[in-house]
Every structure is written in structure tokens, then in C-alpha cells.
Design a protein around this motif. Structure first.
Motif, PDB file in Angstrom:
ATOM      1  N   GLY A  38      -1.324  75.319  25.501  1.00 31.72           N
ATOM      2  CA  GLY A  38      -0.633  76.387  24.704  1.00 31.72           C
ATOM      3  C   GLY A  38      -1.165  77.828  25.330  1.00 31.72           C
ATOM      4  N   GLY A  39      -0.504  78.819  24.792  1.00 28.64           N
ATOM      5  CA  GLY A  39      -0.856  80.058  25.394  1.00 28.64           C
ATOM      6  C   GLY A  39      -2.227  80.429  24.466  1.00 28.64           C
ATOM      7  N   PRO A  40      -2.601  81.873  24.795  1.00 25.97           N
ATOM      8  CA  PRO A  40      -3.811  82.521  23.976  1.00 25.97           C
ATOM      9  C   PRO A  40      -3.251  82.599  22.583  1.00 25.97           C
ATOM     10  CG  PRO A  40      -2.832  83.997  25.314  1.00 25.97           C
ATOM     11  CD  PRO A  40      -2.225  82.741  25.742  1.00 25.97           C
ATOM     12  N   GLY A  41      -4.334  82.193  21.666  1.00 20.96           N
ATOM     13  CA  GLY A  41      -4.057  82.433  20.139  1.00 20.96           C
ATOM     14  C   GLY A  41      -3.368  81.614  19.537  1.00 20.96           C
ATOM     15  N   VAL A  42      -3.215  80.387  20.300  1.00 17.77           N
ATOM     16  CA  VAL A  42      -2.384  79.334  19.408  1.00 17.77           C
ATOM     17  C   VAL A  42      -3.040  78.484  18.567  1.00 17.77           C
ATOM     18  CG1 VAL A  42      -0.447  79.584  21.309  1.00 17.77           C
ATOM     19  CG2 VAL A  42      -2.220  77.802  21.449  1.00 17.77           C
ATOM     20  N   GLY A  43      -4.370  78.693  18.771  1.00 21.61           N
ATOM     21  CA  GLY A  43      -5.212  77.863  17.931  1.00 21.61           C
ATOM     22  C   GLY A  43      -5.987  76.666  18.451  1.00 21.61           C
ATOM     23  N   LYS A  44      -5.878  76.710  20.024  1.00 23.65           N
ATOM     24  CA  LYS A  44      -6.672  75.388  20.664  1.00 23.65           C
ATOM     25  C   LYS A  44      -8.137  75.312  20.454  1.00 23.65           C
ATOM     26  CE  LYS A  44      -5.622  76.996  24.728  1.00 23.65           C
ATOM     27  NZ  LYS A  44      -4.912  78.153  24.508  1.00 23.65           N
ATOM     28  N   SER A  45      -8.709  76.255  20.350  1.00 22.35           N
ATOM     29  CA  SER A  45     -10.190  76.401  20.230  1.00 22.35           C
ATOM     30  C   SER A  45     -10.369  75.816  18.395  1.00 22.35           C
ATOM     31  CB  SER A  45     -10.943  77.634  20.240  1.00 22.35           C
ATOM     32  OG  SER A  45     -12.277  77.808  19.901  1.00 22.35           O
ATOM     33  N   THR A  46      -9.662  76.520  17.686  1.00 23.16           N
ATOM     34  CA  THR A  46     -10.000  76.184  16.432  1.00 23.16           C
ATOM     35  C   THR A  46      -9.655  74.942  15.733  1.00 23.16           C
ATOM     36  OG1 THR A  46      -9.503  78.478  15.783  1.00 23.16           O
ATOM     37  CG2 THR A  46      -9.110  76.871  13.952  1.00 23.16           C
ATOM     38  N   PHE A  47      -8.461  74.126  16.700  1.00 24.57           N
ATOM     39  CA  PHE A  47      -8.070  72.751  16.602  1.00 24.57           C
ATOM     40  C   PHE A  47      -9.102  71.927  16.952  1.00 24.57           C
ATOM     41  CE2 PHE A  47      -6.070  68.923  18.096  1.00 24.57           C
ATOM     42  CZ  PHE A  47      -4.690  68.935  17.383  1.00 24.57           C
ATOM     43  N   ILE A 107      -1.309  67.318  24.368  1.00 24.91           N
ATOM     44  CA  ILE A 107      -0.941  67.817  22.951  1.00 24.91           C
ATOM     45  C   ILE A 107      -0.572  69.357  23.267  1.00 24.91           C
ATOM     46  CG2 ILE A 107      -1.704  68.570  20.433  1.00 24.91           C
ATOM     47  CD1 ILE A 107      -3.898  66.525  20.747  1.00 24.91           C
ATOM     48  N   ASN A 108       0.686  69.405  22.890  1.00 23.35           N
ATOM     49  CA  ASN A 108       1.335  70.866  23.483  1.00 23.35           C
ATOM     50  C   ASN A 108       1.408  71.695  21.776  1.00 23.35           C
ATOM     51  OD1 ASN A 108       2.745  73.079  24.394  1.00 23.35           O
ATOM     52  ND2 ASN A 108       4.506  72.025  24.812  1.00 23.35           N
ATOM     53  N   LEU A 109       0.521  72.864  21.811  1.00 22.31           N
ATOM     54  CA  LEU A 109       0.679  73.689  20.524  1.00 22.31           C
ATOM     55  C   LEU A 109       1.800  74.563  20.764  1.00 22.31           C
ATOM     56  CD1 LEU A 109      -2.920  73.898  19.700  1.00 22.31           C
ATOM     57  CD2 LEU A 109      -1.580  72.348  19.025  1.00 22.31           C
ATOM     58  N   GLY A 110       2.285  74.666  22.169  1.00 21.64           N
ATOM     59  CA  GLY A 110       3.475  75.676  22.413  1.00 21.64           C
ATOM     60  C   GLY A 110       4.664  75.141  21.494  1.00 21.64           C
ATOM     61  N   GLU A 111       4.756  73.764  21.137  1.00 27.41           N
ATOM     62  CA  GLU A 111       5.872  73.374  20.252  1.00 27.41           C
ATOM     63  C   GLU A 111       5.881  74.303  18.868  1.00 27.41           C
ATOM     64  OE1 GLU A 111       5.600  69.363  19.557  1.00 27.41           O
ATOM     65  OE2 GLU A 111       5.399  68.674  21.729  1.00 27.41           O
ATOM     66  N   TYR A 112       4.963  74.908  18.573  1.00 26.52           N
ATOM     67  CA  TYR A 112       4.798  75.394  17.275  1.00 26.52           C
ATOM     68  C   TYR A 112       4.745  76.919  17.156  1.00 26.52           C
ATOM     69  CZ  TYR A 112       3.184  70.686  16.719  1.00 26.52           C
ATOM     70  OH  TYR A 112       3.048  69.207  16.743  1.00 26.52           O
ATOM     71  N   PHE A 346       1.055  77.762  11.996  1.00 27.11           N
ATOM     72  CA  PHE A 346      -0.151  77.135  11.833  1.00 27.11           C
ATOM     73  C   PHE A 346      -0.103  76.126  10.893  1.00 27.11           C
ATOM     74  CE2 PHE A 346      -1.574  81.125  13.598  1.00 27.11           C
ATOM     75  CZ  PHE A 346      -2.268  80.851  14.950  1.00 27.11           C
ATOM     76  N   VAL A 347       0.566  76.009   9.788  1.00 26.07           N
ATOM     77  CA  VAL A 347       0.847  74.850   8.965  1.00 26.07           C
ATOM     78  C   VAL A 347       1.141  73.425   9.769  1.00 26.07           C
ATOM     79  CG1 VAL A 347       1.874  73.956   6.962  1.00 26.07           C
ATOM     80  CG2 VAL A 347       1.541  76.173   6.986  1.00 26.07           C
ATOM     81  N   LYS A 348       1.987  73.537  10.723  1.00 30.49           N
ATOM     82  CA  LYS A 348       2.250  72.480  11.579  1.00 30.49           C
ATOM     83  C   LYS A 348       1.188  71.945  12.382  1.00 30.49           C
ATOM     84  CE  LYS A 348       6.758  71.658  10.125  1.00 30.49           C
ATOM     85  NZ  LYS A 348       7.146  70.071   9.545  1.00 30.49           N
ATOM     86  N   ILE A 349       0.490  73.110  12.979  1.00 22.68           N
ATOM     87  CA  ILE A 349      -0.739  72.775  13.828  1.00 22.68           C
ATOM     88  C   ILE A 349      -1.689  71.965  13.204  1.00 22.68           C
ATOM     89  CG2 ILE A 349      -2.460  74.029  15.132  1.00 22.68           C
ATOM     90  CD1 ILE A 349      -0.429  76.123  15.861  1.00 22.68           C
ATOM     91  N   ASN A 350      -1.890  72.488  11.719  1.00 20.82           N
ATOM     92  CA  ASN A 350      -3.080  71.832  11.095  1.00 20.82           C
ATOM     93  C   ASN A 350      -2.439  70.337  10.650  1.00 20.82           C
ATOM     94  OD1 ASN A 350      -4.433  74.073  10.930  1.00 20.82           O
ATOM     95  ND2 ASN A 350      -3.921  74.918   9.052  1.00 20.82           N
TER      96      ASN A 350
END
Length: 371
Positions: A38-47, A107-112, A346-350
Motif C-alpha cells: 500500500g502507499g504512504p499513509g494507508v495505515g500499514k504501520s498502525t495495522f 495484504i493489499n491495503l490499496g484495496e481500501y 479505515f473502517v474496512k482496514i480495521n
């Protein structure tokens, strides 16, 4: 009761550019490796942090693998007891599945993200990305310059050094550390290579507090560059490997060919390059200091006094210039994240994070039931 935390840097900003030890984040016989894209700011580190915290609260030991270019972000989480890792798989530390499905998955957070919203800022994102790349090139050029100067500095010290007594001390310490250890010739020892410190936007940062969490005896190696501290640790590493003892090898962030720290977990022993600023309380350890400078010839040092002083001044000038450009790269990267954050669901990411956490807990249950 919560688990224990250890922290490392799997990659670093070095004189060779970005240098990766990502293959040592987790063994190849892992239960599961999640490569997060995923790109910058998509929440990888927080995830990853959220999953790490959840496992800590359940009593599992957790490793956090920190980002050398952003002190507030992580590049990976490992739960050693169940051999599970989550790893940031985006540039510059590109990680792709080596055994897709069997061990690794993406896991592709780019989907969200909202593609329409991002495309509206397409030009700004491209410009920011290019600017970050340019700033890192300048930083790495400065670190390369710093290493050349450091090599010159070392050459004057090495010429002034009497290595005969160093060899004697090396043998004495090796006998002291390994004398009561029974060699294990039934296996090949594992050496895990990582960084214990990094050149970051805030300057030099180390994670010695957590690295030494299980250590009891610490050998602190003092001395100028070029007196043989890294070579000393290499010899201790070689002795451990000969005896079938696993090690944790921490490389120098400026020159990753050299060693900064060495930990031998089985013996609860560590060796530390003590010339760097130590942000760790060593009072709880049994410490032994070895001063290599005592074997320097002051007459030869006097000959090169001006050259050495010049090297020190020029080295720190180049080093600090690199830190400045790394900090500027982080600033632009943070600005680039602002284009992504409003366009993320971020709801879907969570929900995805909770799904992955539940799967990890099932792996833990399966491993527990096999015991």
C-alpha cells in the motif's frame, strides 16, 4: 501479564544507500508471513502496531522492526513463539512472497482507497515521490562521503596501533566467555543479521535497551575508529559459530560491513561498540570495559594530529548533512501521506486487521495444541 518487547532496525540508511537485512526478520520455516502493500499513509504501520499490541496483551513476546527513515513507524512485527510476521512490503524494502500461500501472502491495503480522490492529486503525489527520491540520493551521497573520510581517519589510527596485545586480549576474552560451554556439533549455528541502531531523521538512534533485555554480561569496547573493535567482535562471532551457538549480529549503520553489537543469547553475553553514545542504563549488567586506545603509539598520533582533527570535522559535517536530508525526505513523505489519508476507508482496514489478528490467534492455538 504482558509479553516482552524487543526492537530492531531491519534496514538502514547507509553509505551504500538503503541496506536491507529483511531476510533475517523471521526464519524461512515461519508459520505465516503477511506482506503488507500500500502507499504512504494507508495505515500499514498502525495495522502492524495494533496486532503487535494485541499479542503483547495476551502474553506473547513481540519484536518491533523499526523504520530507519521514520522513528514513529515500523517496518515489521514478529511474534517469535508462533513464528508469525507482518512485514511492510513497499519500496525501498520491497518484500514479495517466496512461497505464496504455503507461508507467505499479500495484504493489499490499496484495496481500501478511493482511486478517484487520489487521481485528483496525481501530479502532487508524483512530484512528492520524486522529491523524496532526490533527497535520499543527496543523503546517501553525503553518507558515502562520510565513509570515505572515516576510512581516512581509521587509516591514521590503524598505523598508530599495536595489534599484538589486542590479539592477546581477544584470546583471553574468548576463553573467558566460552570456557564452560560444551560445543554442539550436531547443528549449524544460526547468525541473525540486523541493525541495532540507525541514522534517522532525528540523527543516530539505537535500540540497545530492548536488544539487551535478556543479557547479563556486557563487554564494552572503547577506542578510536580503526583500533579493531569490529574485528574483535567478528572473532567472537566466529568462535560462537564454530561451537554451534546461535548469535544476533548487529551491523554498523554507516558501514554495514562492520559490526556494532554482538549478542550471544544462550550465554547472555553481549559485546558493544562503546564509542557511540549509549542511551542505555548499564547498571543492571556485569560490565567489562576494554580500552583499545591504550595500545596506540602517541608519537605516531602526534604526526597525524592535524589530519585526524580535519577528518573528525569533515566527517561530522558530511554525517550531519545526511541527517538533514533524511529529515527533509521525511517531511516531504509526511506531506505525501496527507493525499492518501483522506481517501482511505479505515473502517474496512480495521475490519481486515481484526480478521488477520483472529487468524494469528488461531495459529497460536494450533501450535499450543500440538505441544
Amino acid at each position: 501479564m504482558g509479553g516482552k518487547v524487543r526492537e530492531f532496525f531491519p534496514g538502514g540508511n547507509t553509505s551504500y544507500g538503503f541496506y536491507s537485512f529483511y531476510d533475517f526478520i523471521i526464519d524461512k520455516d515461519a508459520t505465516r508471513i503477511f506482506c503488507i502493500k500500500g502507499g504512504p499513509g494507508v495505515g500499514k504501520s498502525t495495522f502492524m502496531k495494533a496486532i503487535g499490541q494485541a499479542m503483547l496483551e495476551r502474553g506473547f513476546d513481540v519484536e518491533y522492526h523499526n523504520c530507519s527513515s521514520d522513528n514513529n513507524s515500523i517496518d515489521g512485527v514478529v511474534i517469535p513463539a508462533i513464528k508469525v510476521a507482518l512485514i511492510d512490503g513497499t519500496a525501498p524494502h520491497i518484500v514479495d512472497p517466496k512461497t505464496p500461500g504455503a507461508i507467505d501472502e499479500i495484504i493489499n491495503l490499496g484495496e481500501y482507497w478511493d482511486e478517484k480522490g487520489l487521481r485528483e492529486n496525481r501530479d502532487e503525489v508524483i512530484a512528492s515521490r520524486n522529491r523524496v527520491s532526490r533527497l535520499f540520493k543527496i543523503a546517501y551521497s553525503s553518507l558515502k562521503e562520510a565513509k570515505v573520510i572515516h576510512d581516512e581517519w581509521e587509516s591514521y589510527i590503524t598505523e598508530s596501533m599495536d595489534f599484538a596485545p589486542v590479539n592477546k586480549i581477544t584470546r583471553y576474552v574468548a576463553n573467558e566467555v566460552f570456557s564452560d560451554v560444551e560445543p554442539d556439533y550436531t547443528r549449524v549455528a544460526k547468525a541473525r543479521h540486523l541493525f541495532g541502531s540507525a541514522i534517522t531523521p532525528q540523527g543516530p538512534v539505537n535500540k540497545l535497551d530492548s536488544i539487551l533485555v535478556d543479557v547479563e554480561n556486557v563487554y564494552i569496547l572503547r577506542g578510536e575508529p580503526g583500533v579493531g573493535k569490529s574485528t574483535f567482535m567478528e572473532k567472537m562471532l566466529a568462535r560462537a559459530q564454530e561451537m554451534g551457538i546461535d548469535t544476533e549480529v548487529f551491523h554498523c549503520p554507516l558501514d554495514p560491513v562492520k559490526l556494532d553489537f554482538l549478542v550471544i543469547p544462550k550465554l547472555k553475553v553481549a559485546f558493544i561498540n562503546g564509542t557511540e553514545p549509549l542511551k542505555v542504563d548499564l547498571k543492571r549488567f556485569t560490565t567489562t570495559e576494554i580500552d583499545f586506545d591504550q595500545f596506540l603509539d602517541p608519537e605516531i598520533l602526534d604526526i597525524y594530529e592535524k589530519e585526524i582533527d580535519s577528518c573528525k570535522e569533515r566527517f561530522w559535517e558530511a554525517y550531519n548533512r545526511a541527517v538533514y536530508y533524511i529529515s527533509q525526505a521525511k517531511k516531504v513523505h509526511d506531506e505525501m501521506e496527507e493525499y492518501y489519508i483522506p481517501n482511505m476507508n479505515f473502517v474496512k482496514i480495521n475490519e481486515k486487521r481484526d480478521e488477520i489478528l483472529n487468524r494469528i490467534l488461531k495459529y497460536a492455538d494450533e501450535i499450543e495444541n500440538q505441544k
